[in-house]
Write a protein that holds these residues in place. Structure first.
Motif, PDB file in Angstrom:
ATOM      1  N   LYS A 198       0.830  -1.210   0.000  1.00  0.00           N
ATOM      2  CA  LYS A 198       0.000   0.000   0.000  1.00  0.00           C
ATOM      3  C   LYS A 198       0.862   1.257   0.000  1.00  0.00           C
ATOM      4  O   LYS A 198       0.597   2.210  -0.739  1.00  0.00           O
ATOM      5  CB  LYS A 198      -0.925   0.006   1.215  1.00  0.00           C
ATOM      6  CG  LYS A 198      -2.088  -0.937   1.124  1.00  0.00           C
ATOM      7  CD  LYS A 198      -2.883  -1.043   2.410  1.00  0.00           C
ATOM      8  CE  LYS A 198      -3.250   0.265   3.020  1.00  0.00           C
ATOM      9  NZ  LYS A 198      -4.055   0.123   4.259  1.00  0.00           N
ATOM     10  N   GLU A 199       1.884   1.260   0.822  1.00  0.00           N
ATOM     11  CA  GLU A 199       2.783   2.416   0.918  1.00  0.00           C
ATOM     12  C   GLU A 199       3.418   2.730  -0.436  1.00  0.00           C
ATOM     13  O   GLU A 199       3.467   3.891  -0.858  1.00  0.00           O
ATOM     14  CB  GLU A 199       3.857   2.110   1.967  1.00  0.00           C
ATOM     15  CG  GLU A 199       4.822   3.225   2.237  1.00  0.00           C
ATOM     16  CD  GLU A 199       5.845   2.808   3.283  1.00  0.00           C
ATOM     17  OE1 GLU A 199       7.048   2.943   3.004  1.00  0.00           O
ATOM     18  OE2 GLU A 199       5.434   2.331   4.367  1.00  0.00           O
ATOM     19  N   LYS A 200       3.913   1.702  -1.121  1.00  0.00           N
ATOM     20  CA  LYS A 200       4.546   1.911  -2.430  1.00  0.00           C
ATOM     21  C   LYS A 200       3.527   2.358  -3.469  1.00  0.00           C
ATOM     22  O   LYS A 200       3.811   3.241  -4.279  1.00  0.00           O
ATOM     23  CB  LYS A 200       5.243   0.640  -2.923  1.00  0.00           C
ATOM     24  CG  LYS A 200       6.598   0.411  -2.313  1.00  0.00           C
ATOM     25  CD  LYS A 200       7.611   1.421  -2.775  1.00  0.00           C
ATOM     26  CE  LYS A 200       8.964   1.052  -2.179  1.00  0.00           C
ATOM     27  NZ  LYS A 200      10.000   1.995  -2.559  1.00  0.00           N
ATOM     28  N   LEU A 201       2.345   1.742  -3.471  1.00  0.00           N
ATOM     29  CA  LEU A 201       1.317   2.138  -4.435  1.00  0.00           C
ATOM     30  C   LEU A 201       0.961   3.610  -4.259  1.00  0.00           C
ATOM     31  O   LEU A 201       0.857   4.352  -5.241  1.00  0.00           O
ATOM     32  CB  LEU A 201       0.070   1.266  -4.287  1.00  0.00           C
ATOM     33  CG  LEU A 201       0.205  -0.198  -4.695  1.00  0.00           C
ATOM     34  CD1 LEU A 201      -1.083  -0.954  -4.376  1.00  0.00           C
ATOM     35  CD2 LEU A 201       0.572  -0.340  -6.163  1.00  0.00           C
ATOM     36  N   THR A 233      -4.301  -3.279  -3.092  1.00  0.00           N
ATOM     37  CA  THR A 233      -4.724  -2.424  -4.202  1.00  0.00           C
ATOM     38  C   THR A 233      -6.121  -1.863  -3.960  1.00  0.00           C
ATOM     39  O   THR A 233      -6.366  -0.670  -4.149  1.00  0.00           O
ATOM     40  CB  THR A 233      -4.672  -3.207  -5.527  1.00  0.00           C
ATOM     41  OG1 THR A 233      -3.337  -3.708  -5.714  1.00  0.00           O
ATOM     42  CG2 THR A 233      -5.054  -2.330  -6.705  1.00  0.00           C
ATOM     43  N   LEU A 234      -7.036  -2.715  -3.529  1.00  0.00           N
ATOM     44  CA  LEU A 234      -8.409  -2.266  -3.278  1.00  0.00           C
ATOM     45  C   LEU A 234      -8.478  -1.205  -2.186  1.00  0.00           C
ATOM     46  O   LEU A 234      -9.338  -0.324  -2.229  1.00  0.00           O
ATOM     47  CB  LEU A 234      -9.301  -3.453  -2.928  1.00  0.00           C
ATOM     48  CG  LEU A 234      -9.651  -4.374  -4.095  1.00  0.00           C
ATOM     49  CD1 LEU A 234     -10.300  -5.648  -3.590  1.00  0.00           C
ATOM     50  CD2 LEU A 234     -10.542  -3.661  -5.109  1.00  0.00           C
ATOM     51  N   GLU A 235      -7.576  -1.270  -1.229  1.00  0.00           N
ATOM     52  CA  GLU A 235      -7.568  -0.275  -0.158  1.00  0.00           C
ATOM     53  C   GLU A 235      -6.991   1.063  -0.617  1.00  0.00           C
ATOM     54  O   GLU A 235      -7.207   2.083   0.033  1.00  0.00           O
ATOM     55  CB  GLU A 235      -6.798  -0.796   1.054  1.00  0.00           C
ATOM     56  CG  GLU A 235      -7.545  -1.889   1.795  1.00  0.00           C
ATOM     57  CD  GLU A 235      -6.842  -2.357   3.055  1.00  0.00           C
ATOM     58  OE1 GLU A 235      -6.020  -1.588   3.629  1.00  0.00           O
ATOM     59  OE2 GLU A 235      -7.117  -3.492   3.491  1.00  0.00           O
ATOM     60  N   VAL A 236      -6.283   1.055  -1.749  1.00  0.00           N
ATOM     61  CA  VAL A 236      -5.628   2.264  -2.243  1.00  0.00           C
ATOM     62  C   VAL A 236      -6.432   2.958  -3.340  1.00  0.00           C
ATOM     63  O   VAL A 236      -6.503   4.190  -3.374  1.00  0.00           O
ATOM     64  CB  VAL A 236      -4.207   1.912  -2.759  1.00  0.00           C
ATOM     65  CG1 VAL A 236      -3.603   3.036  -3.573  1.00  0.00           C
ATOM     66  CG2 VAL A 236      -3.304   1.548  -1.595  1.00  0.00           C
ATOM     67  N   ILE A 237      -7.037   2.208  -4.243  1.00  0.00           N
ATOM     68  CA  ILE A 237      -7.663   2.813  -5.419  1.00  0.00           C
ATOM     69  C   ILE A 237      -8.928   3.592  -5.072  1.00  0.00           C
ATOM     70  O   ILE A 237      -9.600   3.324  -4.079  1.00  0.00           O
ATOM     71  CB  ILE A 237      -7.966   1.760  -6.515  1.00  0.00           C
ATOM     72  CG1 ILE A 237      -8.924   0.682  -6.011  1.00  0.00           C
ATOM     73  CG2 ILE A 237      -6.671   1.187  -7.064  1.00  0.00           C
ATOM     74  CD1 ILE A 237      -9.357  -0.314  -7.081  1.00  0.00           C
ATOM     75  N   LEU A 281      -3.185   4.618 -13.171  1.00  0.00           N
ATOM     76  CA  LEU A 281      -3.851   3.331 -13.364  1.00  0.00           C
ATOM     77  C   LEU A 281      -3.001   2.263 -12.697  1.00  0.00           C
ATOM     78  O   LEU A 281      -1.794   2.197 -12.924  1.00  0.00           O
ATOM     79  CB  LEU A 281      -3.996   3.031 -14.858  1.00  0.00           C
ATOM     80  CG  LEU A 281      -4.605   1.697 -15.256  1.00  0.00           C
ATOM     81  CD1 LEU A 281      -6.041   1.569 -14.737  1.00  0.00           C
ATOM     82  CD2 LEU A 281      -4.569   1.541 -16.782  1.00  0.00           C
ATOM     83  N   ILE A 282      -3.627   1.446 -11.859  1.00  0.00           N
ATOM     84  CA  ILE A 282      -2.927   0.355 -11.168  1.00  0.00           C
ATOM     85  C   ILE A 282      -3.511  -0.959 -11.655  1.00  0.00           C
ATOM     86  O   ILE A 282      -4.732  -1.147 -11.635  1.00  0.00           O
ATOM     87  CB  ILE A 282      -3.093   0.461  -9.634  1.00  0.00           C
ATOM     88  CG1 ILE A 282      -2.561   1.797  -9.113  1.00  0.00           C
ATOM     89  CG2 ILE A 282      -2.395  -0.716  -8.945  1.00  0.00           C
ATOM     90  CD1 ILE A 282      -2.863   2.063  -7.648  1.00  0.00           C
TER      91      ILE A 282
END
Length: 174
Positions: A64-67, A95-99, A135-136
């Motif tokens: 998460k930190e890197k994303l 990913t879901l926690e970041v987008i 976009l991830i």
């Protein structure tokens, strides 16, 4: 009735990319990262430049930190690894926690292409989405699955990036 989609791609914009490999063994130097290198090679066909490349262990908070860090710096973040069913596979959750918004068609297209080769493709939990102007996309960990999955979506990435960046040109069906 046959229809054709016309959409102007009017920019000569180089897509900036971060590649993030998620692998406990890879992060310790116990396994070569052939998938991350393959992604970099495949990106040449869409005029993309990799600005960041990292290998991290399968730790949700680190991912998460890197994303989050990369979203302020690149147009596209491609992850490889951590999309399966093992307890350490946490890339989709991170990913879901970041987008901000999901783009489910991208992951669906990759799974559909994979299903043409193996029924195990349905076990992929990969997701794709947008955070800010980035976009991830989660890719599987194996080089074969990366090659097949990325090939299935590579041609739509430039258009997706244009739209995320705010391109308002019309895509009309005739």
């Amino acid at each position: 009735m046959l229809s054709t989609v016309y959409c102007l791609q009017h920019t000569n914009y180089m897509i900036t990319v971060a590649v993030l490999t998620l692998s406990d063994k890879g992060s310790k130097g116990e396994r070569d990262d052939t998938s991350g290198l393959l992604i970099q090679d495949m990106l040449n066909s869409i005029d993309a430049k990799v600005l960041h490349y990292d290998i991290l262990p399968d730790e949700k908070d680190l991912i998460k930190e890197k994303l989050i860090k990369y979203t302020g710096d690149v147009d596209l973040i491609l992850t490889t690894g951590g999309t399966g069913l093992s307890p350490r596979d946490v890339t989709p959750e991170a990913t879901l926690e970041v987008i901000d918004r999901q783009v489910p068609g991208i992951a669906e297209a990759m799974r559909l292409e994979g299903l043409k080769k193996t029924s195990r493709a349905m076990l992929s939990r990969a997701v794709a989405g947008v955070k800010g102007k980035s976009l991830i996309i989660n890719l599987p960990g194996s080089p074969k699955a990366v090659r097949e999955g990325l090939a299935a979506i590579l041609d739509v990435i430039p258009h997706a990036i244009e739209k995320i960046k705010g391109d308002t040109s019309e895509c009309a069906m005739q």
